[in-house]
Design an enzyme around this catalytic site. Structure first.
Site, PDB file in Angstrom:
ATOM      1  N   HIS A 153       0.831  -0.626  -0.122  1.00  0.00           N
ATOM      2  CA  HIS A 153      -0.401   0.006   0.170  1.00  0.00           C
ATOM      3  C   HIS A 153       0.931   1.843   0.341  1.00  0.00           C
ATOM      4  CE1 HIS A 153      -0.135   1.129   4.120  1.00  0.00           C
ATOM      5  NE2 HIS A 153       0.525   0.327   4.840  1.00  0.00           N
ATOM      6  N   ASP A 201       5.830   2.447   6.939  1.00  0.00           N
ATOM      7  CA  ASP A 201       4.564   1.722   6.697  1.00  0.00           C
ATOM      8  C   ASP A 201       4.323   2.874   5.712  1.00  0.00           C
ATOM      9  OD1 ASP A 201       2.041   1.348   6.818  1.00  0.00           O
ATOM     10  OD2 ASP A 201       1.425   2.049   9.179  1.00  0.00           O
ATOM     11  N   GLU A 222      -4.981   2.037   2.017  1.00  0.00           N
ATOM     12  CA  GLU A 222      -5.208   0.873   3.355  1.00  0.00           C
ATOM     13  C   GLU A 222      -4.985   1.425   4.999  1.00  0.00           C
ATOM     14  OE1 GLU A 222      -2.650  -1.614   6.053  1.00  0.00           O
ATOM     15  OE2 GLU A 222      -2.832   0.594   5.710  1.00  0.00           O
ATOM     16  N   GLU A 223      -4.816   3.173   4.875  1.00  0.00           N
ATOM     17  CA  GLU A 223      -5.529   3.672   6.583  1.00  0.00           C
ATOM     18  C   GLU A 223      -6.489   3.695   6.086  1.00  0.00           C
ATOM     19  OE1 GLU A 223      -2.277   3.030   8.576  1.00  0.00           O
ATOM     20  OE2 GLU A 223      -1.122   3.984   7.347  1.00  0.00           O
ATOM     21  N   ASP A 229       4.112  -5.350   3.466  1.00  0.00           N
ATOM     22  CA  ASP A 229       2.901  -4.061   4.054  1.00  0.00           C
ATOM     23  C   ASP A 229       4.704  -3.841   5.726  1.00  0.00           C
ATOM     24  OD1 ASP A 229       2.042  -2.279   5.429  1.00  0.00           O
ATOM     25  OD2 ASP A 229       0.019  -3.004   6.095  1.00  0.00           O
ATOM     26  N   HIS A 282       2.439   6.269  11.207  1.00  0.00           N
ATOM     27  CA  HIS A 282       1.755   6.806  11.321  1.00  0.00           C
ATOM     28  C   HIS A 282       1.739   7.890  12.160  1.00  0.00           C
ATOM     29  CE1 HIS A 282      -0.906   3.201  11.717  1.00  0.00           C
ATOM     30  NE2 HIS A 282      -0.353   3.860  10.481  1.00  0.00           N
TER      31      HIS A 282
END
Length: 354
Positions: A165, A184, A218-219, A244, A320
């Site tokens: 992703h 990520d 994706e998130e 991922d 994140h």
């Protein structure tokens, strides 16, 4: 030679972005628990680290398992083909690409940075591999998924998918917060790019078609992969290998094998590939519901597996946030997943004999 070219994509003046959250979204929190939620509630789920699927715009699908799946390999037999490919694996292209990707403020799927970063990926893949069919896959939000297709020479209607992703998110401020997303999932994004590079520049011909998918959103609840999987309902997809987060190893290093919401035979093959083509052990663990985009294929009845960067799902505490930066990525570790992906492609797609 690859050069580090920092690409800056400027948004068109006055561009109006679609608002995915203008109406409530149907959110699946487990296989049996669904709720309609507004944007505040959805972002609260993200902030709390709750995994979910946004199923508002998709139908629940169940792909029939075709006979090709009964021939799925679970052992390694193509070392003579794979080993020469592995000699071509290098960190040069992944480093260049990840340098560019982390240069975007974020790659938030529902904002213009996400649109710009997906356009960067599309343009890079298209320009780098003119012999490969590269397409944008649009969604109801600004970021597009990107698909590169390497045609098979015998059974080109049968598809092996290798995916990652492309989006990133800052949970404190999704729209404007800094989210380099190096691990990520910039790490998976550049790992499958390198696998494509090695494959596309080789003389190898495969029996089945291989597609490389860079999923958007994706998130936001596996949004991009859900759309793609739905669009592929009538296609014969053999399996998906999803990368991922493959750039930050734990101590001691290991390849984590996700055992829930995945296919046991596909995971068995990934263990064998890890043993054959890397110096790492494998460690099984569970990732939970809607862990990443492999789950979209699993929900549709298609084989999927996800080799993770370590045996601990929450090991990298930088994701994140603004801390998920390029300098935290271990490229030597990342390249081991490129090796796994190349082995997977050759074993599952098969080698054209002529």
């Amino acid at each position: 030679m690859w050069r580090l070219i920092v690409c800056v994509w400027f948004a068109a003046s006055g561009l109006a972005l679609a608002n995915l959250y203008s109406r409530p979204r149907l959110i699946a929190l487990s296989p049996t628990h669904r709720e309609w939620m507004n944007s505040t509630q959805v972002h609260e789920l993200m902030h709390n680290g709750r995994r979910f699927r946004d199923i508002t715009d998709i139908q629940e699908l169940s792909h029939g398992r075709s006979q090709i799946l009964s021939k799925f390999p679970t052992t390694v037999s193509q070392q003579a083909i794979v080993n020469p490919l592995l000699k071509q694996v290098s960190q040069e292209a992944p480093l260049a690409m990840l340098t560019n990707l982390t240069g975007f403020r974020n790659r938030y799927y529902n904002g213009d940075w996400g649109r710009q970063s997906s356009e960067f990926i599309y343009t890079l893949v298209r320009n780098t591999f003119p012999q490969v069919n590269v397409t944008r896959f649009p969604h109801k939000f600004p970021q597009a998924s990107v698909i590169a297709r390497v045609e098979g020479h015998e059974n080109n209607g049968e598809i092996v998918v290798v995916s990652a992703h492309q989006d990133s998110i800052n949970l404190q401020d999704p729209q404007n917060g800094r989210a380099p997303g190096a691990d990520d999932d910039g790490s998976g994004t550049v790992a499958i790019f390198e696998a494509l590079r090695v494959l596309a520049t080789s003389s190898l011909k495969l029996q089945c078609t291989v597609e490389f998918h860079w999923y958007a959103g994706e998130e936001g609840g596996l949004l991009g992969s859900a759309d793609v999987v739905q669009a592929y309902a009538s296609k014969s997809v053999i399996a998906d290998l999803h990368l991922d987060m493959v750039g930050v190893p734990a101590q001691p290093p290991a390849v984590g094998i996700v055992t829930d919401y995945t296919d046991p035979d596909t995971s068995k093959l990934v263990r064998a590939l890890t043993s054959a083509y890397t110096d790492l052990p494998t460690r099984d663990f569970q990732c939970g519901y809607a862990c990443s985009d492999h789950a979209s294929w699993h929900e549709a009845g298609v084989r999927s597996a996800i080799p993770f960067e370590s045996q601990f799902i929450d090991y990298n505490t930088n994701i994140h946030s603004a801390r998920d930066t390029l300098n935290t990525v271990d490229f030597a570790h990342l390249l081991k997943y490129v090796r796994i992906a190349l082995g997977f492609v050759v074993e599952v797609a098969g080698v054209h004999s002529s």
